[in-house]
Scaffold this active site. Structure first.
Site, PDB file in Angstrom:
ATOM      1  N   TRP A  21       0.824  -1.221   0.000  1.00 18.77           N
ATOM      2  CA  TRP A  21       0.000   0.000   0.000  1.00 18.77           C
ATOM      3  C   TRP A  21       0.859   1.274   0.000  1.00 18.77           C
ATOM      4  O   TRP A  21       1.836   1.338   0.747  1.00 18.77           O
ATOM      5  CB  TRP A  21      -0.917   0.004   1.227  1.00 18.77           C
ATOM      6  CG  TRP A  21      -1.869   1.166   1.254  1.00 18.77           C
ATOM      7  CD1 TRP A  21      -2.628   1.614   0.216  1.00 18.77           C
ATOM      8  CD2 TRP A  21      -2.161   2.012   2.368  1.00 18.77           C
ATOM      9  NE1 TRP A  21      -3.392   2.687   0.624  1.00 18.77           N
ATOM     10  CE2 TRP A  21      -3.123   2.955   1.934  1.00 18.77           C
ATOM     11  CE3 TRP A  21      -1.713   2.058   3.695  1.00 18.77           C
ATOM     12  CZ2 TRP A  21      -3.638   3.941   2.778  1.00 18.77           C
ATOM     13  CZ3 TRP A  21      -2.237   3.036   4.534  1.00 18.77           C
ATOM     14  CH2 TRP A  21      -3.187   3.961   4.080  1.00 18.77           C
ATOM     15  N   TYR A  54      -4.647  -0.542  -4.961  1.00 19.20           N
ATOM     16  CA  TYR A  54      -3.352   0.083  -4.635  1.00 19.20           C
ATOM     17  C   TYR A  54      -2.716   0.659  -5.904  1.00 19.20           C
ATOM     18  O   TYR A  54      -2.329  -0.063  -6.815  1.00 19.20           O
ATOM     19  CB  TYR A  54      -2.404  -0.921  -3.966  1.00 19.20           C
ATOM     20  CG  TYR A  54      -2.854  -1.365  -2.577  1.00 19.20           C
ATOM     21  CD1 TYR A  54      -3.911  -0.748  -1.916  1.00 19.20           C
ATOM     22  CD2 TYR A  54      -2.218  -2.403  -1.913  1.00 19.20           C
ATOM     23  CE1 TYR A  54      -4.323  -1.154  -0.657  1.00 19.20           C
ATOM     24  CE2 TYR A  54      -2.625  -2.820  -0.643  1.00 19.20           C
ATOM     25  CZ  TYR A  54      -3.690  -2.189  -0.027  1.00 19.20           C
ATOM     26  OH  TYR A  54      -4.103  -2.595   1.222  1.00 19.20           O
ATOM     27  N   SER A 155     -12.156  -7.548   5.160  1.00 20.29           N
ATOM     28  CA  SER A 155     -11.274  -6.529   5.720  1.00 20.29           C
ATOM     29  C   SER A 155     -12.123  -5.389   6.257  1.00 20.29           C
ATOM     30  O   SER A 155     -12.875  -4.762   5.500  1.00 20.29           O
ATOM     31  CB  SER A 155     -10.302  -6.015   4.651  1.00 20.29           C
ATOM     32  OG  SER A 155      -9.459  -5.028   5.200  1.00 20.29           O
ATOM     33  N   TRP A 210      -3.039  -4.779   9.662  1.00 22.01           N
ATOM     34  CA  TRP A 210      -2.398  -3.723   8.875  1.00 22.01           C
ATOM     35  C   TRP A 210      -2.043  -2.490   9.708  1.00 22.01           C
ATOM     36  O   TRP A 210      -2.579  -2.290  10.791  1.00 22.01           O
ATOM     37  CB  TRP A 210      -3.212  -3.340   7.655  1.00 22.01           C
ATOM     38  CG  TRP A 210      -4.636  -2.838   7.800  1.00 22.01           C
ATOM     39  CD1 TRP A 210      -5.774  -3.606   7.777  1.00 22.01           C
ATOM     40  CD2 TRP A 210      -5.087  -1.471   7.917  1.00 22.01           C
ATOM     41  NE1 TRP A 210      -6.885  -2.805   7.870  1.00 22.01           N
ATOM     42  CE2 TRP A 210      -6.494  -1.484   7.951  1.00 22.01           C
ATOM     43  CE3 TRP A 210      -4.433  -0.231   7.967  1.00 22.01           C
ATOM     44  CZ2 TRP A 210      -7.267  -0.325   8.056  1.00 22.01           C
ATOM     45  CZ3 TRP A 210      -5.194   0.933   8.072  1.00 22.01           C
ATOM     46  CH2 TRP A 210      -6.593   0.882   8.114  1.00 22.01           C
ATOM     47  N   PRO A 212       0.780  -1.622  11.422  1.00 22.47           N
ATOM     48  CA  PRO A 212       1.288  -1.830  12.782  1.00 22.47           C
ATOM     49  C   PRO A 212       1.991  -0.588  13.335  1.00 22.47           C
ATOM     50  O   PRO A 212       2.102  -0.444  14.552  1.00 22.47           O
ATOM     51  CB  PRO A 212       2.285  -2.996  12.611  1.00 22.47           C
ATOM     52  CG  PRO A 212       2.681  -2.955  11.164  1.00 22.47           C
ATOM     53  CD  PRO A 212       1.449  -2.498  10.434  1.00 22.47           C
ATOM     54  N   LEU A 213       2.430   0.297  12.426  1.00 26.78           N
ATOM     55  CA  LEU A 213       3.075   1.539  12.878  1.00 26.78           C
ATOM     56  C   LEU A 213       2.153   2.754  12.716  1.00 26.78           C
ATOM     57  O   LEU A 213       2.626   3.893  12.790  1.00 26.78           O
ATOM     58  CB  LEU A 213       4.371   1.780  12.079  1.00 26.78           C
ATOM     59  CG  LEU A 213       5.446   0.696  12.221  1.00 26.78           C
ATOM     60  CD1 LEU A 213       6.674   1.057  11.377  1.00 26.78           C
ATOM     61  CD2 LEU A 213       5.841   0.520  13.687  1.00 26.78           C
ATOM     62  N   ASN A 299      12.575  -3.347  10.720  1.00 30.80           N
ATOM     63  CA  ASN A 299      11.284  -3.872  11.170  1.00 30.80           C
ATOM     64  C   ASN A 299      11.307  -5.396  11.304  1.00 30.80           C
ATOM     65  O   ASN A 299      10.666  -5.961  12.203  1.00 30.80           O
ATOM     66  CB  ASN A 299      10.167  -3.420  10.226  1.00 30.80           C
ATOM     67  CG  ASN A 299      10.013  -1.899  10.222  1.00 30.80           C
ATOM     68  OD1 ASN A 299      10.627  -1.208  11.036  1.00 30.80           O
ATOM     69  ND2 ASN A 299       9.221  -1.384   9.312  1.00 30.80           N
TER      70      ASN A 299
HETATM   71  P1  NDP Z   1       2.862   0.728   8.677  1.00 31.45           P
HETATM   72  O1  NDP Z   1       1.904   1.293   9.648  1.00 31.45           O
HETATM   73  O2  NDP Z   1       3.999  -0.052   9.235  1.00 31.45           O
HETATM   74  O3  NDP Z   1       3.415   1.924   7.783  1.00 31.45           O
HETATM   75  C1  NDP Z   1       4.440   1.697   6.854  1.00 31.45           C
HETATM   76  C2  NDP Z   1       5.122   3.010   6.500  1.00 31.45           C
HETATM   77  O4  NDP Z   1       5.740   3.592   7.654  1.00 31.45           O
HETATM   78  C3  NDP Z   1       6.247   2.783   5.509  1.00 31.45           C
HETATM   79  O5  NDP Z   1       5.789   2.736   4.179  1.00 31.45           O
HETATM   80  C4  NDP Z   1       7.153   3.966   5.807  1.00 31.45           C
HETATM   81  O6  NDP Z   1       6.570   5.126   5.183  1.00 31.45           O
HETATM   82  C5  NDP Z   1       7.036   4.080   7.326  1.00 31.45           C
HETATM   83  N1  NDP Z   1       8.008   3.235   8.029  1.00 31.45           N
HETATM   84  C6  NDP Z   1       8.025   1.865   8.100  1.00 31.45           C
HETATM   85  N2  NDP Z   1       9.033   1.445   8.863  1.00 31.45           N
HETATM   86  C7  NDP Z   1       9.668   2.538   9.318  1.00 31.45           C
HETATM   87  C8  NDP Z   1      10.786   2.718  10.178  1.00 31.45           C
HETATM   88  N3  NDP Z   1      11.426   1.681  10.707  1.00 31.45           N
HETATM   89  N4  NDP Z   1      11.177   3.991  10.456  1.00 31.45           N
HETATM   90  C9  NDP Z   1      10.513   5.041   9.915  1.00 31.45           C
HETATM   91  N5  NDP Z   1       9.465   4.932   9.083  1.00 31.45           N
HETATM   92  C10 NDP Z   1       9.016   3.685   8.792  1.00 31.45           C
HETATM   93  O7  NDP Z   1       2.157  -0.274   7.662  1.00 31.45           O
HETATM   94  P2  NDP Z   1       1.171   0.028   6.409  1.00 31.45           P
HETATM   95  O8  NDP Z   1       0.232   1.119   6.712  1.00 31.45           O
HETATM   96  O9  NDP Z   1       1.994   0.140   5.180  1.00 31.45           O
HETATM   97  O10 NDP Z   1       0.355  -1.338   6.378  1.00 31.45           O
HETATM   98  C11 NDP Z   1       1.025  -2.552   6.022  1.00 31.45           C
HETATM   99  C12 NDP Z   1       0.292  -3.227   4.884  1.00 31.45           C
HETATM  100  O11 NDP Z   1      -1.033  -3.505   5.296  1.00 31.45           O
HETATM  101  C13 NDP Z   1       0.099  -2.371   3.619  1.00 31.45           C
HETATM  102  O12 NDP Z   1       1.243  -2.338   2.813  1.00 31.45           O
HETATM  103  C14 NDP Z   1      -1.060  -3.059   2.972  1.00 31.45           C
HETATM  104  O13 NDP Z   1      -0.622  -4.210   2.275  1.00 31.45           O
HETATM  105  C15 NDP Z   1      -1.905  -3.458   4.161  1.00 31.45           C
HETATM  106  N6  NDP Z   1      -2.997  -2.487   4.432  1.00 31.45           N
HETATM  107  C16 NDP Z   1      -4.299  -2.937   4.358  1.00 31.45           C
HETATM  108  C17 NDP Z   1      -5.355  -2.080   4.551  1.00 31.45           C
HETATM  109  C18 NDP Z   1      -6.744  -2.587   4.461  1.00 31.45           C
HETATM  110  O14 NDP Z   1      -7.682  -1.775   4.452  1.00 31.45           O
HETATM  111  N7  NDP Z   1      -6.959  -3.870   4.381  1.00 31.45           N
HETATM  112  C19 NDP Z   1      -5.128  -0.649   4.844  1.00 31.45           C
HETATM  113  C20 NDP Z   1      -3.740  -0.285   4.943  1.00 31.45           C
HETATM  114  C21 NDP Z   1      -2.738  -1.179   4.752  1.00 31.45           C
HETATM  115  P3  NDP Z   1       7.421   6.412   4.689  1.00 31.45           P
HETATM  116  O15 NDP Z   1       8.860   6.010   4.551  1.00 31.45           O
HETATM  117  O16 NDP Z   1       6.782   6.792   3.422  1.00 31.45           O
HETATM  118  O17 NDP Z   1       7.214   7.451   5.723  1.00 31.45           O
END
Ligand code: NDP
Length: 324
Positions: A21, A54, A155, A210, A212-213, A299
């Site tokens: 995503w 996506y 979901s 989804w 986790p951060l 991570n």
């Molecule tokens: P997170 O909450 O972990 O966010 C990920 C984002 O946080 C990264 O793309 C990056 O963004 C930043 N990040 C990650 N690790 C670090 C770090 N160690 N230090 C600093 N910044 C960091 O997870 P997602 O929101 O991406 O959710 C995970 C997956 O879940 C998605 O990829 C998708 O496949 C799924 N999802 C499903 C949904 C649903 O409705 N079913 C909705 C949302 C997600 P950046 O570098 O750009 O700041």
């Protein structure tokens, strides 16, 4: 890597998985996507999450292209798609939702984009108020009997709708959903911990959780503003910025309160937040997102932090974040 059963199914997913995503088709190019997927697979990640919506199908296309290029054996990984929002900018009524027509067509399109013969997991991305649940359950059953989908789930469906889907499946001898994909993190707990409590034992339901951060908030990166190039600075994602940061300083205060605990454990905030999700036995896999290799490397290290989260630490974390 550790592996967990998806609910009571026989499918074992890596405790940490990887999703596309925002990043795939926007923040990461082909060579970065290749690097991230190879890194994840090398670490034992066996589940890659995607959705028709996506970047309007581009995330699936990129993932499919790169996985084919990396030649991962098809039986070494699982891939998902999700249906509901559509894969074009302004979808026509037949190009979105959970009608039999769109569920089946979206599956065919995802198979083509991801370059696979079947989806391991196929999710109804949101409930559809304009389609009877029975129609959607029957469409999913068709896809499973055709061998195009192995397991299906929902979901962000309300628990009442999941109960209804099970009732319909049971009464009509259709294949029932086995997994839900909800948001779950230190700042967002109610649905997974309270609303869904009746579903885990009743149906053996697993979860692929989804954000986790909380889109990066729990890494501490937004403590002093929005860094250029970060997710919350992406054009078109102002709504997300508002939803993550638009509630005053309370959430940032909680993130700050977690920092000393992470320091004491010798972990990063992100690792602490990810490992905490795995304390919940109803979490089958924590889906990670990353726009850079360093983030994913860090991570994935959450698994080493997990054994350090004993009951006393868990209680201190609970006090730091309070009620979610
Ligand atoms: P997170 O909450 O972990 O966010 C990920 C984002 O946080 C990264 O793309 C990056 O963004 C930043 N990040 C990650 N690790 C670090 C770090 N160690 N230090 C600093 N910044 C960091 O997870 P997602 O929101 O991406 O959710 C995970 C997956 O879940 C998605 O990829 C998708 O496949 C799924 N999802 C499903 C949904 C649903 O409705 N079913 C909705 C949302 C997600 P950046 O570098 O750009 O700041």
């Amino acid at each position: 890597m550790q592996y967990r059963r998806l609910g009571t199914t026989g499918l074992q997913l890596s405790a940490l998985s990887f999703g596309a995503w925002v990043t795939f088709g926007r923040q990461v190019d082909r060579s970065q996507a290749r690097d991230l997927l190879a890194l994840a697979h090398d670490h034992g990640v066996n589940f890659f999450d995607n959705a028709e919506t996506y970047n309007n199908g581009m995330a699936e296309q990129l993932m499919g292209d790169v996985i084919a290029d990396l030649r991962f054996p098809r039986d070494s990984y699982c891939v998902s798609s999700k249906v509901f929002f559509g894969a074009v900018e302004h979808p026509l009524p037949t190009q979105r939702g959970l009608s039999r027509k769109h569920v089946i067509e979206a599956c065919h399109q995802a198979l083509q984009r991801l370059r696979v013969d079947y989806l391991d997991l196929y999710f109804c991305h949101r409930p559809d108020p304009d389609t009877p649940i029975a129609e959607t359950v029957a469409a999913m059953d068709t896809l499973i009997r055709q061998g195009k989908v192995l397991y299906w789930g929902t979901s962000e469906w309300p628990a009442t709708a999941i109960h209804e889907a099970h009732r319909i499946a049971r009464e009509n001898r259709l294949v029932a959903p086995v997994v839900e994909q909800p948001q779950y993190n230190l700042l967002h707990r109610e649905r997974v911990e309270v609303e869904y409590a009746s579903l885990y034992d009743a149906y053996g339901m697993g979860t692929t959780i989804w954000s986790p951060l909380a889109s990066g908030l729990l890494s501490g990166k937004y403590n002093d503003g929005v860094p250029a190039g970060s997710r919350l600075a992406q054009p078109g994602y102002e709504w997300l910025r508002e939803s993550v940061l638009g509630q005053g300083d309370e959430r940032i205060g909680k993130v700050r309160a977690l920092q000393p605990i992470a320091d004491e454990l010798g972990a990063s905030l992100a690792q602490l937040a990810i490992a905490w999700c795995l304390l919940n036995r109803h979490v089958s896999t924590v889906m990670l997102g990353a726009s850079r290799r360093e983030q994913l490397e860090q991570n994935l290290g959450a698994l080493e932090v997990l054994p350090r989260l004993d009951a006393a630490i868990a209680e201190r974390i609970r006090q730091a974040v309070g009620v979610a």
